[in-house]
Design a protein around this motif. Structure first.
Motif, PDB file in Angstrom:
ATOM      1  N   GLY A 112       0.760  -0.973   0.063  1.00  0.00           N
ATOM      2  CA  GLY A 112      -0.382  -0.256   0.082  1.00  0.00           C
ATOM      3  C   GLY A 112       0.641   1.754   0.068  1.00  0.00           C
ATOM      4  N   GLN A 113       2.443   1.059   0.386  1.00  0.00           N
ATOM      5  CA  GLN A 113       3.096   2.209  -0.010  1.00  0.00           C
ATOM      6  C   GLN A 113       3.716   2.237  -1.420  1.00  0.00           C
ATOM      7  OE1 GLN A 113       5.244   2.976   3.846  1.00  0.00           O
ATOM      8  NE2 GLN A 113       4.482   1.183   4.260  1.00  0.00           N
ATOM      9  N   ARG A 114       3.809   3.474  -1.646  1.00  0.00           N
ATOM     10  CA  ARG A 114       4.742   3.619  -3.034  1.00  0.00           C
ATOM     11  C   ARG A 114       6.206   4.514  -2.650  1.00  0.00           C
ATOM     12  NH1 ARG A 114       2.421   8.455  -5.173  1.00  0.00           N
ATOM     13  NH2 ARG A 114       3.353   8.575  -6.667  1.00  0.00           N
ATOM     14  N   ALA A 115       6.714   4.245  -3.332  1.00  0.00           N
ATOM     15  CA  ALA A 115       8.492   4.303  -3.133  1.00  0.00           C
ATOM     16  C   ALA A 115       8.494   4.549  -4.415  1.00  0.00           C
ATOM     17  CB  ALA A 115       9.124   2.800  -2.686  1.00  0.00           C
ATOM     18  N   LEU A 116       9.970   6.270  -4.918  1.00  0.00           N
ATOM     19  CA  LEU A 116      10.690   6.615  -5.981  1.00  0.00           C
ATOM     20  C   LEU A 116      12.254   5.931  -5.346  1.00  0.00           C
ATOM     21  CD1 LEU A 116      10.378   7.822  -7.710  1.00  0.00           C
ATOM     22  CD2 LEU A 116      11.239  10.196  -7.051  1.00  0.00           C
ATOM     23  N   VAL A 117      12.692   5.834  -6.613  1.00  0.00           N
ATOM     24  CA  VAL A 117      13.796   5.358  -6.567  1.00  0.00           C
ATOM     25  C   VAL A 117      15.220   6.932  -7.712  1.00  0.00           C
ATOM     26  CG1 VAL A 117      15.875   3.663  -6.186  1.00  0.00           C
ATOM     27  CG2 VAL A 117      14.085   3.131  -5.405  1.00  0.00           C
ATOM     28  N   GLU A 118      15.266   6.790  -6.738  1.00  0.00           N
ATOM     29  CA  GLU A 118      16.576   8.474  -8.461  1.00  0.00           C
ATOM     30  C   GLU A 118      17.887   7.196  -8.222  1.00  0.00           C
ATOM     31  OE1 GLU A 118      18.583  11.883  -8.492  1.00  0.00           O
ATOM     32  OE2 GLU A 118      17.503  11.809  -6.874  1.00  0.00           O
ATOM     33  N   PHE A 119      18.339   7.176  -9.649  1.00  0.00           N
ATOM     34  CA  PHE A 119      19.886   6.810  -9.620  1.00  0.00           C
ATOM     35  C   PHE A 119      20.257   6.721 -11.140  1.00  0.00           C
ATOM     36  CE2 PHE A 119      16.132   3.231 -10.507  1.00  0.00           C
ATOM     37  CZ  PHE A 119      17.462   2.316 -11.244  1.00  0.00           C
ATOM     38  N   VAL A 120      21.511   6.647 -11.664  1.00  0.00           N
ATOM     39  CA  VAL A 120      22.152   6.948 -12.262  1.00  0.00           C
ATOM     40  C   VAL A 120      22.266   8.770 -12.523  1.00  0.00           C
ATOM     41  CG1 VAL A 120      22.702   6.466 -15.028  1.00  0.00           C
ATOM     42  CG2 VAL A 120      20.862   4.745 -13.976  1.00  0.00           C
ATOM     43  N   VAL A 331      11.608   7.933  -0.418  1.00  0.00           N
ATOM     44  CA  VAL A 331      12.172   8.142  -1.692  1.00  0.00           C
ATOM     45  C   VAL A 331      13.275   8.340  -1.208  1.00  0.00           C
ATOM     46  CG1 VAL A 331      13.700  10.116  -2.792  1.00  0.00           C
ATOM     47  CG2 VAL A 331      10.531  10.669  -1.639  1.00  0.00           C
ATOM     48  N   VAL A 332      14.386   6.911  -1.945  1.00  0.00           N
ATOM     49  CA  VAL A 332      15.518   6.844  -2.118  1.00  0.00           C
ATOM     50  C   VAL A 332      16.456   7.481  -3.404  1.00  0.00           C
ATOM     51  CG1 VAL A 332      17.021   4.625  -1.947  1.00  0.00           C
ATOM     52  CG2 VAL A 332      14.547   4.538  -1.516  1.00  0.00           C
TER      53      VAL A 332
END
Length: 552
Positions: A112-120, A331-332
């Protein structure tokens, strides 16, 4: 079961008047110390005002456990509780593994949770380098870890196609184009010199036809229109190359976020205005400063230079505020070591805007060194000597690249041994894992050839009585806990290490327990543990984004 045991321990501790912060349960290295152990008596000794061994004895007496699952509990100095699980419990768990199949090990921690992973997040000024590769693999694997723990995950690539770097890119392409007409045409002193610049200049459309500059001109590549055209063509070509390289190693992004959109939406001015209203911005020497010392940082930082040009901190603050505004629960950020000292300023700015930064995880990875023959392979981002990620993939393969980038902790400098990476033997850790999986598949096919079928419900699992079988079953049972552990640490190396241990345990088991024998009952039982191990290994490899081959 581990969650239930934690609950029972908390309940028993409360009966003793102790309120624990957390119950740590670990898998002991020595079988004589049980299958699970906790040091909670040591941790709670100060709070309880009693010796750890006394707490351990009292806790053991207050525990209410299912003896068919945990038949024995021992107290060990200086203050441990060791739990011994029933062999039949481990055997029954093999059926759970086969029943859950591809879903075995998944948890609902992030349901039920949303995660955003920013990379490169490399600017489109050149091909992805080996250094970018480590961040790419870490980011994608962290995304897989979160998905396996129930999160809805979005992968995001943040880039900037404006500023000095892009201007220099356009000038470099224009210069190479000019040199194709006049070899004596000058080249920018700090220009990008890789072969890719020449390749782009040779593929420019006919509409790009500027006059060749005179060698006598002081700044021959300053025409903003021509530079803009050249950088635009270059950006498109480079971005397509970046995306192709990422696809080669199994990475696809859900979003590409252009820093330019923050300027166009006036987000930067809004951030400065909001921080100023809260007293976290002041002006000095013609520059606009973040009063970072008021946000627990050691010194204040410039947000806008006296020239009017924002420093990178300002758009980064705006970008992170945008992430939180989009409603992500987690947020990662995956950054290289060059961000070690700067990202806290960005988080301080976000906190100054009034956002809770507790759900922002910043992961810093160290640099990569390529070695061949024991010697370092030199790399440079602007010279023609740098090694691209695409070249590395072509030399050693997709799976090797993915595994080597995560087989060391992200906070450790990584030496990528090209000689080891090319080996097709047990020395190569990727080959070792994939060979183990292929071996298990082959055993299953041989069993079918002998007329043996995988029949978990009717297999006499009590025949799995060897110590090596118990060690293996213990590891298979522990796999879901490893999935949850890597959710907490977001460190893929933990999973890589576990899979190596699992493969080794199976190889050891197989040396003492042939699966396909003349004894049908024994063979069907061993076929169950083999398939359970194959499934668990395949699931672990899937988390790491590595293929599980059926033959080698």
């Amino acid at each position: 079961m581990i969650a239930q045991l934690r609950a029972r321990l908390i309940e028993a501790l409360k009966e003793l008047g102790i309120e624990p912060d957390y119950i740590q349960l670990d898998r002991p290295r020595q079988a004589s110390h049980g299958d699970l152990a906790t040091n909670v008596p040591l941790v709670c000794a100060r709070q309880a005002g009693k010796p750890p061994l006394t707490i351990a004895e009292e806790l053991k007496a207050h525990l209410s456990l299912d003896s068919e699952i945990i038949p024995r509990v021992e107290v060990a100095a200086p203050g441990f509780l060791n739990f011994f699980l029933a062999d039949d419990y481990f055997r029954r768990h093999l059926l759970t593994i086969l029943e859950q199949g591809k879903d075995y090990g998944k948890s609902a921690i992030g349901e039920g949770q949303r995660a955003l992973v920013e990379f490169v997040s490399a600017n489109p000024t050149g091909p992805l380098t080996v250094g970018h590769g480590r961040g790419a693999i870490l980011g994608d694997t962290v995304s897989n870890i979160l998905s396996w723990n129930g999160y809805q995950v979005d992968r995001e690539y943040y880039y900037n196609d404006a500023g000095r770097q892009m201007r220099l890119l356009g000038q470099s392409v224009w210069a190479r184009y000019s040199q194709s007409i006049d070899p004596n045409a000058p080249f920018p002193e700090d220009g990008y010199q890789g072969d890719y610049i020449t390749e782009i200049s040779q593929s420019l459309p006919p509409s790009f036809n500027p006059p060749a500059p005179s060698p006598d001109e002081t700044n021959p590549y300053e025409d903003p229109i021509i530079v803009g055209m050249a950088s635009g063509y270059a950006e498109e070509a480079i971005f397509e190359d970046i995306k192709n390289t990422l696809r080669t190693i199994g990475i696809a992004f859900d979003h590409y976020f252009n820093e330019r959109s923050l300027y166009q939406s006036d987000a930067l001015n809004e951030v400065v205005s909001a921080l100023e209203k809260k007293g976290f911005v002041y002006r000095k020497d013609g520059a606009t400063w973040l009063k970072a010392t008021a946000l627990d940082r050691p010194e204040d930082r410039v947000l806008i230079k006296s020239s009017g040009e924002p420093t990178y901190r300002l758009p980064d603050i705006a970008y992170h505020a945008d992430k939180l505004e989009r409603g992500y629960d987690l947020v990662v950020d995956i950054f290289g070591a060059d961000h070690q000292d700067t990202y806290p300023d960005v988080l301080a700015g976000v906190q100054g805007l009034g956002y809770d930064t507790g759900n922002i995880r910043v992961l810093i990875h160290q640099f990569v060194t390529l070695t061949r023959g024991g010697q370092q392979v030199k790399m440079s981002t602007r010279k023609a000597t740098f090694v691209t990620l695409e070249e590395l993939i072509a030399e050693v393969g997709r799976d090797v690249v993915r595994y080597f980038f995560i087989m060391r902790g992200m906070d450790s400098h990584l030496q990528f041994d090209l000689d080891l990476a090319r080996k097709t033997s047990d020395e190569n850790p990727v080959y070792y894992l994939q060979y183990a999986h292929a071996r298990m598949v082959n055993i299953g096919k041989r069993a079918e050839a002998f007329g043996y079928q995988l029949e978990p419900d009717s297999a006499p699992l009590q025949l799995l009585a060897l110590p090596e079988a118990r060690t293996l079953m213990h590891l298979l049972w522990w796999f879901p806990e490893v999935v949850q552990q890597v959710h907490g640490s977001l460190e893929p190396q933990t999973m890589a290490n576990f899979l190596q241990e699992l493969a080794t345990a199976y190889h050891r088991y197989y040396t003492v327990a042939r699966v396909v024998t003349d004894d049908r009952e024994l063979s069907t039982a061993r076929l169950v543990i083999t398939e359970a191990c194959r499934r668990t290994l395949a699931n672990g490899l899937a988390i790491l984004g590595i293929t599980a081959p059926e033959r080698m």
